[in-house]
Design a protein around this motif. Structure first.
Motif, PDB file in Angstrom:
ATOM      1  N   PRO A 105       0.750  -0.914   0.038  1.00 19.91           N
ATOM      2  CA  PRO A 105       0.345  -0.122  -0.101  1.00 19.91           C
ATOM      3  C   PRO A 105       0.489   1.168   0.251  1.00 19.91           C
ATOM      4  O   PRO A 105       0.299   2.417  -0.829  1.00 19.91           O
ATOM      5  N   TYR A 106       2.231   0.964   0.585  1.00 18.94           N
ATOM      6  CA  TYR A 106       2.882   1.869   0.784  1.00 18.94           C
ATOM      7  C   TYR A 106       3.611   2.908  -0.850  1.00 18.94           C
ATOM      8  O   TYR A 106       3.696   3.678  -0.659  1.00 18.94           O
ATOM      9  N   VAL A 107       3.645   1.943  -1.883  1.00 15.36           N
ATOM     10  CA  VAL A 107       3.543   1.839  -2.938  1.00 15.36           C
ATOM     11  C   VAL A 107       3.218   2.130  -3.435  1.00 15.36           C
ATOM     12  O   VAL A 107       2.988   3.914  -4.319  1.00 15.36           O
ATOM     13  N   LEU A 108       1.744   1.700  -3.353  1.00 19.60           N
ATOM     14  CA  LEU A 108       0.530   2.484  -4.198  1.00 19.60           C
ATOM     15  C   LEU A 108       0.572   4.402  -3.331  1.00 19.60           C
ATOM     16  O   LEU A 108       1.199   4.824  -5.006  1.00 19.60           O
ATOM     17  N   ALA A 109       1.078   4.448  -2.242  1.00 21.70           N
ATOM     18  CA  ALA A 109       0.794   5.686  -2.657  1.00 21.70           C
ATOM     19  C   ALA A 109       1.384   6.492  -2.933  1.00 21.70           C
ATOM     20  O   ALA A 109       1.110   7.722  -3.686  1.00 21.70           O
ATOM     21  N   LYS A 110       2.842   6.256  -2.467  1.00 21.55           N
ATOM     22  CA  LYS A 110       3.999   7.226  -3.162  1.00 21.55           C
ATOM     23  C   LYS A 110       3.807   7.184  -4.710  1.00 21.55           C
ATOM     24  O   LYS A 110       4.220   7.695  -5.371  1.00 21.55           O
ATOM     25  N   HIS A 111       3.244   6.447  -5.353  1.00 23.93           N
ATOM     26  CA  HIS A 111       3.121   6.751  -6.847  1.00 23.93           C
ATOM     27  C   HIS A 111       1.937   7.467  -7.104  1.00 23.93           C
ATOM     28  O   HIS A 111       2.214   8.770  -8.334  1.00 23.93           O
ATOM     29  N   GLN A 112       0.848   7.154  -6.000  1.00 26.38           N
ATOM     30  CA  GLN A 112      -0.519   8.330  -6.466  1.00 26.38           C
ATOM     31  C   GLN A 112       0.675   9.359  -6.155  1.00 26.38           C
ATOM     32  O   GLN A 112       0.183  10.848  -7.113  1.00 26.38           O
ATOM     33  N   ALA A 113       0.719   9.319  -4.978  1.00 20.39           N
ATOM     34  CA  ALA A 113       1.539  11.028  -5.418  1.00 20.39           C
ATOM     35  C   ALA A 113       2.126  11.935  -5.653  1.00 20.39           C
ATOM     36  O   ALA A 113       2.535  12.689  -6.382  1.00 20.39           O
ATOM     37  N   ARG A 114       3.689  11.191  -6.011  1.00 21.12           N
ATOM     38  CA  ARG A 114       4.865  11.385  -7.041  1.00 21.12           C
ATOM     39  C   ARG A 114       3.775  12.073  -8.427  1.00 21.12           C
ATOM     40  O   ARG A 114       4.540  13.013  -9.164  1.00 21.12           O
ATOM     41  N   LYS A 115       2.423  11.105  -8.710  1.00 21.81           N
ATOM     42  CA  LYS A 115       1.962  11.483 -10.112  1.00 21.81           C
ATOM     43  C   LYS A 115       0.608  13.038 -10.160  1.00 21.81           C
ATOM     44  O   LYS A 115       0.787  13.330 -10.987  1.00 21.81           O
ATOM     45  N   HIS A 116       0.065  12.537  -8.664  1.00 20.45           N
ATOM     46  CA  HIS A 116      -1.551  13.480  -8.853  1.00 20.45           C
ATOM     47  C   HIS A 116      -1.525  14.141  -7.577  1.00 20.45           C
ATOM     48  O   HIS A 116      -2.236  14.685  -7.452  1.00 20.45           O
ATOM     49  N   GLY A 117      -0.294  14.036  -6.655  1.00 21.59           N
ATOM     50  CA  GLY A 117      -0.263  14.673  -5.277  1.00 21.59           C
ATOM     51  C   GLY A 117      -0.537  16.677  -5.568  1.00 21.59           C
ATOM     52  O   GLY A 117       0.340  16.709  -6.187  1.00 21.59           O
ATOM     53  N   PRO A 118      -0.143  16.797  -4.827  1.00 21.91           N
ATOM     54  CA  PRO A 118       0.265  18.769  -4.567  1.00 21.91           C
ATOM     55  C   PRO A 118       1.750  18.346  -4.713  1.00 21.91           C
ATOM     56  O   PRO A 118       2.165  19.862  -5.681  1.00 21.91           O
ATOM     57  N   ASP A 119       2.482  17.561  -4.674  1.00 22.94           N
ATOM     58  CA  ASP A 119       4.278  18.060  -4.768  1.00 22.94           C
ATOM     59  C   ASP A 119       3.989  16.731  -5.810  1.00 22.94           C
ATOM     60  O   ASP A 119       5.310  16.874  -5.942  1.00 22.94           O
ATOM     61  N   ALA A 120       3.430  16.323  -6.807  1.00 23.30           N
ATOM     62  CA  ALA A 120       3.768  15.862  -8.465  1.00 23.30           C
ATOM     63  C   ALA A 120       4.918  16.331  -8.713  1.00 23.30           C
ATOM     64  O   ALA A 120       5.255  17.628  -8.766  1.00 23.30           O
ATOM     65  N   TYR A 121       6.051  15.006  -9.348  1.00 24.81           N
ATOM     66  CA  TYR A 121       7.232  15.566  -9.545  1.00 24.81           C
ATOM     67  C   TYR A 121       7.552  14.626 -10.893  1.00 24.81           C
ATOM     68  O   TYR A 121       8.288  14.554 -12.013  1.00 24.81           O
ATOM     69  N   TYR A 122       5.994  14.087 -11.299  1.00 27.23           N
ATOM     70  CA  TYR A 122       6.354  13.127 -12.836  1.00 27.23           C
ATOM     71  C   TYR A 122       5.679  13.750 -14.064  1.00 27.23           C
ATOM     72  O   TYR A 122       5.215  15.547 -13.651  1.00 27.23           O
TER      73      TYR A 122
END
Lengths: 232, 232, 232, 232
Positions: B211-228
């Motif tokens: 689950p923490y890898v899922l959360a990380k990939h969501q965050a790096r692509k779609h979160g407020p601090d996305a960097y993808y």
């Protein structure tokens, strides 16, 4: 003579390649004239990319070649038997498309597991009985046609509602009101065969679509009140 | 009127072919206007390679056709229900893409087994409940939309974080902020479905991503601090 | 010298790509001159799209390079052994095509499960015995050829009736009266391998085609009274 | 500055599409300068068909962007870790290619089951250990690189003899002496993954290639007396 039909049959044969339904020369399309006195079919063993309308072979319904210097598809007697017995059909397609052929070789019907199937075929795709050694020896391609007609007659009132069959150990035949529609059905058959195979490997037993969903999809696309596609 | 949207919807419909997501005419894309008063959708049963922007059908959100002489996709009531209920979405894609459809037919969610899935979908792709015989008979496409909305509401707070669903026995729908992004999600869905199927056949049970890898990939692509991707 | 053969061999090598039979540089085609004194073969490790007829390497049947500044395929000794021992063959194809290679790696014959197979191969496609450590160390490619010849001799009176073999742990070889026909057989082999694999996963055990249907398909395509294709 | 390298990296990124290795923007290629002071890598989230050499992002080995207004691939810290630790490599490829990714998600090594594998990889393709929640939260892409280096160090003396790894739950990385060779290895990896998966489904347990055949194929292609390909 029959210029439009030759054009349509040639075009459908070439579309076999574009749709990914044939390998080498393993497939053929035919059409019948409106008066149902002549069939136009692919010449045997000629590569698709070289096909021109004037190479299409014209026969009468007894199989006598009337036009073209080329030999017709070796499956000609099978096509003719279907045209003689299925009055509503105007085009026939035979392929060895991968997944439909796997079901023909497995000698198992393709179950109706979803609406994709239901949009095109009113129930499972049946498999013909195997031919006997005598039938194979004596009139192989004609007997193949007879087995198809017998199989369909047991499954459907109208061959146009179940426009496909699997010849046991061999490969599929499909049909339609025109060569183009027979080809659409060959495309649809291969897709539903592929999905059914993947499904059976995922779930073990296939999961059949609810009969009322099958009926709904048949009705909305083929029934008197069909609303799929544009009015014709 | 709505020229840009018609262009975008037409382009996305043609991209269905380029991405290998459709067979025959089994798929459609729609988009909604910024004021959410008009929907633009593919006409029913028209081949993709012939589509032009001016053929796109314009409806209001009650489904009345306002422009184009053509009949809209038979799935129009499903699209409309989603636009009415999912406020953030700007485009919807429906296909019968092979592997996603297999899961829909199997009536099994697509598990989240890797980062490819996690980059696009915040959890397993859910399956709708089957429709009853009455629902199929009376308002089939609208009821399909209702079943999708109900299913998503149980799984996600925000339909844009889980922009895909499998309609039981039928096929997938995806969505996004634009028709192009809805299509990207349809492409991603088919890829993760294919990999999940192969994986389940290799390992028996699927192996869920942490689950923490899922959360990380969501965050790096779609979160407020996305960097993808590039800053927009 | 040998211009026509170089042209035919170059063309067949490039067709490997068009038919989807090769990845990177994993495949090669050769042909033999009518007097059976010279072999023409692909140069080793050269990408197919750059191949020209004058790059084809000419050797004698002992493997001495007579023309072209390029090194011949590393599989040259295997090809030569087959030409020396199978007198009727005029072309050889080696690929690592996906499904045929899976059977070679599984070290299992490809069963004859349908007429597609029967049209091209008079029975199951056999697998060579594994090579010993000494054979691999001392004369690997030549020993591979010997294992193929030994394997075929046990299975068929005429290598042209069973024009394919699987080298254990490695990949397939096919042949024919010309390089083009050897390539057709490589195409057919990959198709029947793919279908056999899907079939075995659907049914567990393979379902063998009736021997009299196999015999009929061999006869109608390759026998003295063949009626498939056009008269030559 | 670094014009040739930008050209090579751009070309290899575009080849990802031609080789069927990427979906959407799920993949990237980088290269390192001869003096190992600069890395050139794909910009993040930019479609391949639009890529031009001047868009390639130049960084130093600490990851500072030196050229291009675009953000580098989000996987940049992973690439950098590999360049810092694997001295012989000149190019790195990351994809989510279907079958290799299935093995990464299954967290199982790809066994060496045939000579296709042996030609490119000196043994099974290993899988990294999973990252901990802290590693994912704090320095995800860098920790991914560390896990790869650790995994390879346990499996091979020379990363160029085993130029591929599967990141658990994620996808593969490959490398080589140049970006083009790293890409060849990504192509080879996907092919062997596909064949291994089909094989394991056909036979249950994989059948390993004899170690002496693996050694022979490594030697004839990569050893001091290699005779595969043309002399360089």
């Amino acid at each position: 003579m029959l210029d439009d039909l030759k054009q349509a049959v040639c075009h459908a044969n070439r579309r076999l390649v574009a749709e990914g339904l044939v390998t080498l020369t393993w497939g053929n399309v035919s059409g019948i004239s409106e008066d149902r006195r002549h069939m136009v079919i692919k010449p045997s063993g000629v590569p698709y990319e070289q096909l021109t309308p004037d190479q299409m072979v014209v026969t009468n319904l007894q199989g006598d070649v009337l036009e073209s210097g080329l030999r017709p598809s070796s499956d000609t007697p099978t096509h003719l038997e279907l045209y003689r017995r299925f009055e509503g059909i105007g085009g026939i397609v035979h392929t060895h498309s991968r997944f439909a052929t796997v079901y023909a070789q497995a000698r198992r019907p393709i179950p109706c597991t979803g609406t994709t199937h239901a949009d095109h075929f009113d129930g499972p795709i049946p498999v013909t009985r195997p031919l006997t050694q005598d039938q194979v020896a004596n009139d192989y391609e004609h007997e193949t046609g007879r087995a198809i007609v017998e199989c369909l007659s047991q499954q459907a009132n109208d061959p146009l509602r179940l426009p496909a069959v699997l010849v046991a150990g061999h490969a599929p035949f499909t049909w339609g009101t025109t060569p183009a529609k027979a080809l659409d059905n060959a495309v649809a058959l291969e897709a539903v065969a592929e999905m059914a195979l993947h499904l059976q490997r995922l779930t073990g037993d296939p999961i059949e679509l609810e009969p009322y969903v099958l009926a709904k999809h048949q009705a909305r696309k083929h029934g008197p009140d069909a609303y799929y596609g544009q009015p014709t």
